[in-house]
Design a protein around this motif. Structure first.
Motif, PDB file in Angstrom:
ATOM      1  N   ASP A 141       9.930  23.210  62.476  1.00  0.00           N
ATOM      2  CA  ASP A 141      10.806  24.336  62.131  1.00  0.00           C
ATOM      3  C   ASP A 141      11.670  24.749  63.316  1.00  0.00           C
ATOM      4  O   ASP A 141      12.872  24.999  63.161  1.00  0.00           O
ATOM      5  CB  ASP A 141       9.984  25.533  61.655  1.00  0.00           C
ATOM      6  CG  ASP A 141       9.354  25.319  60.287  1.00  0.00           C
ATOM      7  OD1 ASP A 141       9.854  24.463  59.527  1.00  0.00           O
ATOM      8  OD2 ASP A 141       8.361  26.003  59.994  1.00  0.00           O
ATOM      9  N   ALA A 145       9.695  25.047  51.340  1.00  0.00           N
ATOM     10  CA  ALA A 145       9.853  24.792  52.773  1.00  0.00           C
ATOM     11  C   ALA A 145      11.320  24.622  53.165  1.00  0.00           C
ATOM     12  O   ALA A 145      11.730  25.012  54.251  1.00  0.00           O
ATOM     13  CB  ALA A 145       9.062  23.555  53.182  1.00  0.00           C
ATOM     14  N   VAL A 146      12.121  24.063  52.276  1.00  0.00           N
ATOM     15  CA  VAL A 146      13.535  23.809  52.573  1.00  0.00           C
ATOM     16  C   VAL A 146      14.418  24.988  52.207  1.00  0.00           C
ATOM     17  O   VAL A 146      15.318  25.364  52.950  1.00  0.00           O
ATOM     18  CB  VAL A 146      14.029  22.527  51.851  1.00  0.00           C
ATOM     19  CG1 VAL A 146      15.539  22.363  51.990  1.00  0.00           C
ATOM     20  CG2 VAL A 146      13.296  21.308  52.376  1.00  0.00           C
ATOM     21  N   HIS A 147      14.168  25.589  51.064  1.00  0.00           N
ATOM     22  CA  HIS A 147      15.087  26.605  50.529  1.00  0.00           C
ATOM     23  C   HIS A 147      14.578  28.042  50.625  1.00  0.00           C
ATOM     24  O   HIS A 147      15.299  28.974  50.264  1.00  0.00           O
ATOM     25  CB  HIS A 147      15.408  26.294  49.064  1.00  0.00           C
ATOM     26  CG  HIS A 147      16.102  24.985  48.891  1.00  0.00           C
ATOM     27  ND1 HIS A 147      17.394  24.770  49.273  1.00  0.00           N
ATOM     28  CD2 HIS A 147      15.659  23.801  48.393  1.00  0.00           C
ATOM     29  CE1 HIS A 147      17.736  23.515  49.015  1.00  0.00           C
ATOM     30  NE2 HIS A 147      16.697  22.903  48.489  1.00  0.00           N
ATOM     31  N   PHE A 148      13.345  28.231  51.086  1.00  0.00           N
ATOM     32  CA  PHE A 148      12.754  29.569  51.205  1.00  0.00           C
ATOM     33  C   PHE A 148      12.769  30.329  49.884  1.00  0.00           C
ATOM     34  O   PHE A 148      12.893  31.545  49.858  1.00  0.00           O
ATOM     35  CB  PHE A 148      13.440  30.409  52.285  1.00  0.00           C
ATOM     36  CG  PHE A 148      13.350  29.817  53.648  1.00  0.00           C
ATOM     37  CD1 PHE A 148      12.134  29.754  54.302  1.00  0.00           C
ATOM     38  CD2 PHE A 148      14.475  29.319  54.272  1.00  0.00           C
ATOM     39  CE1 PHE A 148      12.042  29.204  55.573  1.00  0.00           C
ATOM     40  CE2 PHE A 148      14.394  28.773  55.534  1.00  0.00           C
ATOM     41  CZ  PHE A 148      13.171  28.709  56.187  1.00  0.00           C
ATOM     42  N   TRP A 181      12.789  19.196  56.812  1.00  0.00           N
ATOM     43  CA  TRP A 181      11.942  18.926  55.649  1.00  0.00           C
ATOM     44  C   TRP A 181      12.703  18.241  54.511  1.00  0.00           C
ATOM     45  O   TRP A 181      12.110  17.895  53.492  1.00  0.00           O
ATOM     46  CB  TRP A 181      11.308  20.227  55.156  1.00  0.00           C
ATOM     47  CG  TRP A 181      10.527  20.892  56.240  1.00  0.00           C
ATOM     48  CD1 TRP A 181      10.855  22.047  56.898  1.00  0.00           C
ATOM     49  CD2 TRP A 181       9.317  20.429  56.836  1.00  0.00           C
ATOM     50  NE1 TRP A 181       9.917  22.326  57.846  1.00  0.00           N
ATOM     51  CE2 TRP A 181       8.956  21.350  57.829  1.00  0.00           C
ATOM     52  CE3 TRP A 181       8.494  19.326  56.615  1.00  0.00           C
ATOM     53  CZ2 TRP A 181       7.804  21.201  58.615  1.00  0.00           C
ATOM     54  CZ3 TRP A 181       7.348  19.174  57.399  1.00  0.00           C
ATOM     55  CH2 TRP A 181       7.020  20.106  58.374  1.00  0.00           C
ATOM     56  N   ASP A 182      13.994  18.016  54.683  1.00  0.00           N
ATOM     57  CA  ASP A 182      14.796  17.365  53.643  1.00  0.00           C
ATOM     58  C   ASP A 182      14.285  15.979  53.233  1.00  0.00           C
ATOM     59  O   ASP A 182      14.253  15.674  52.034  1.00  0.00           O
ATOM     60  CB  ASP A 182      16.261  17.262  54.059  1.00  0.00           C
ATOM     61  CG  ASP A 182      17.020  18.561  53.907  1.00  0.00           C
ATOM     62  OD1 ASP A 182      16.568  19.446  53.152  1.00  0.00           O
ATOM     63  OD2 ASP A 182      18.078  18.703  54.561  1.00  0.00           O
ATOM     64  N   THR A 211      15.209  24.028  58.536  1.00  0.00           N
ATOM     65  CA  THR A 211      14.851  23.536  57.202  1.00  0.00           C
ATOM     66  C   THR A 211      15.290  22.096  56.955  1.00  0.00           C
ATOM     67  O   THR A 211      14.668  21.391  56.164  1.00  0.00           O
ATOM     68  CB  THR A 211      15.446  24.428  56.102  1.00  0.00           C
ATOM     69  OG1 THR A 211      16.869  24.442  56.227  1.00  0.00           O
ATOM     70  CG2 THR A 211      14.899  25.826  56.178  1.00  0.00           C
ATOM     71  N   ARG A 212      16.331  21.643  57.633  1.00  0.00           N
ATOM     72  CA  ARG A 212      16.781  20.260  57.397  1.00  0.00           C
ATOM     73  C   ARG A 212      15.722  19.243  57.795  1.00  0.00           C
ATOM     74  O   ARG A 212      15.733  18.106  57.332  1.00  0.00           O
ATOM     75  CB  ARG A 212      18.094  19.981  58.103  1.00  0.00           C
ATOM     76  CG  ARG A 212      17.972  19.813  59.589  1.00  0.00           C
ATOM     77  CD  ARG A 212      19.334  19.640  60.253  1.00  0.00           C
ATOM     78  NE  ARG A 212      19.128  19.700  61.672  1.00  0.00           N
ATOM     79  CZ  ARG A 212      19.394  18.709  62.501  1.00  0.00           C
ATOM     80  NH1 ARG A 212      19.941  17.613  62.050  1.00  0.00           N
ATOM     81  NH2 ARG A 212      19.144  18.840  63.780  1.00  0.00           N
TER      82      ARG A 212
END
Length: 137
Positions: free
Chosen positions: A79, A116-119, A87-88, A84-85
């Protein structure tokens, strides 16, 4: 190899990049990618996600080699270094698996990786059975 196996491979690569960044070098990454490619179906989405994961792991390792850090959990390092990228690739792997071979396990993994990516929640309050029934109708 299922997408969830590929996600675990990426997670272990990321963990290594955070916890022992000096162990990440070009030959290690090439070997990791070769082994990963031997295990997957060579679906273009899987290959692209794994290549992206290698690039991101290299960036993390470089950062933490220059600025060693200790985190309560290796995910905090991902993180911090990538946001977030980072976890893409895992989200792409799970999304692709859900489209090709939907299952309750993959559906739950999609919920976790999306968050994880978009909250934000994905399909909040919707069960796998409801989601699948809606797609089939």
């Amino acid at each position: 190899m299922s997408a969830l196996d590929a996600v675990e491979l990426v997670d272990s690569l990321y963990r290594r990049a955070v916890e022992s960044p000096t162990s990440i070098d070009e030959s290690m990454l090439a070997e990791w990618m070769e082994e990963a490619l031997e295990s997957i179906s060579h679906d273009p989405v899987q290959v692209k996600a794994l290549r992206q994961a290698v690039r991101l792991a290299r960036k993390m390792a470089t950062r933490f080699e220059l600025e060693p850090r200790r985190f309560p959990d290796w995910r905090n390092g991902v993180d911090e270094a990538l946001g977030t990228r980072g976890w893409d690739p895992q989200l792409d792997l799970v999304r692709n698996e859900l489209a090709l071979a939907p299952s309750a396990v993959v559906f739950d993994a999609m919920k976790e990786r999306h968050r994880a990516v978009h909250f934000s929640e994905w399909m909040e309050g919707v069960s796998f059975e409801e989601w699948r029934a809606d797609r089939e109708s």
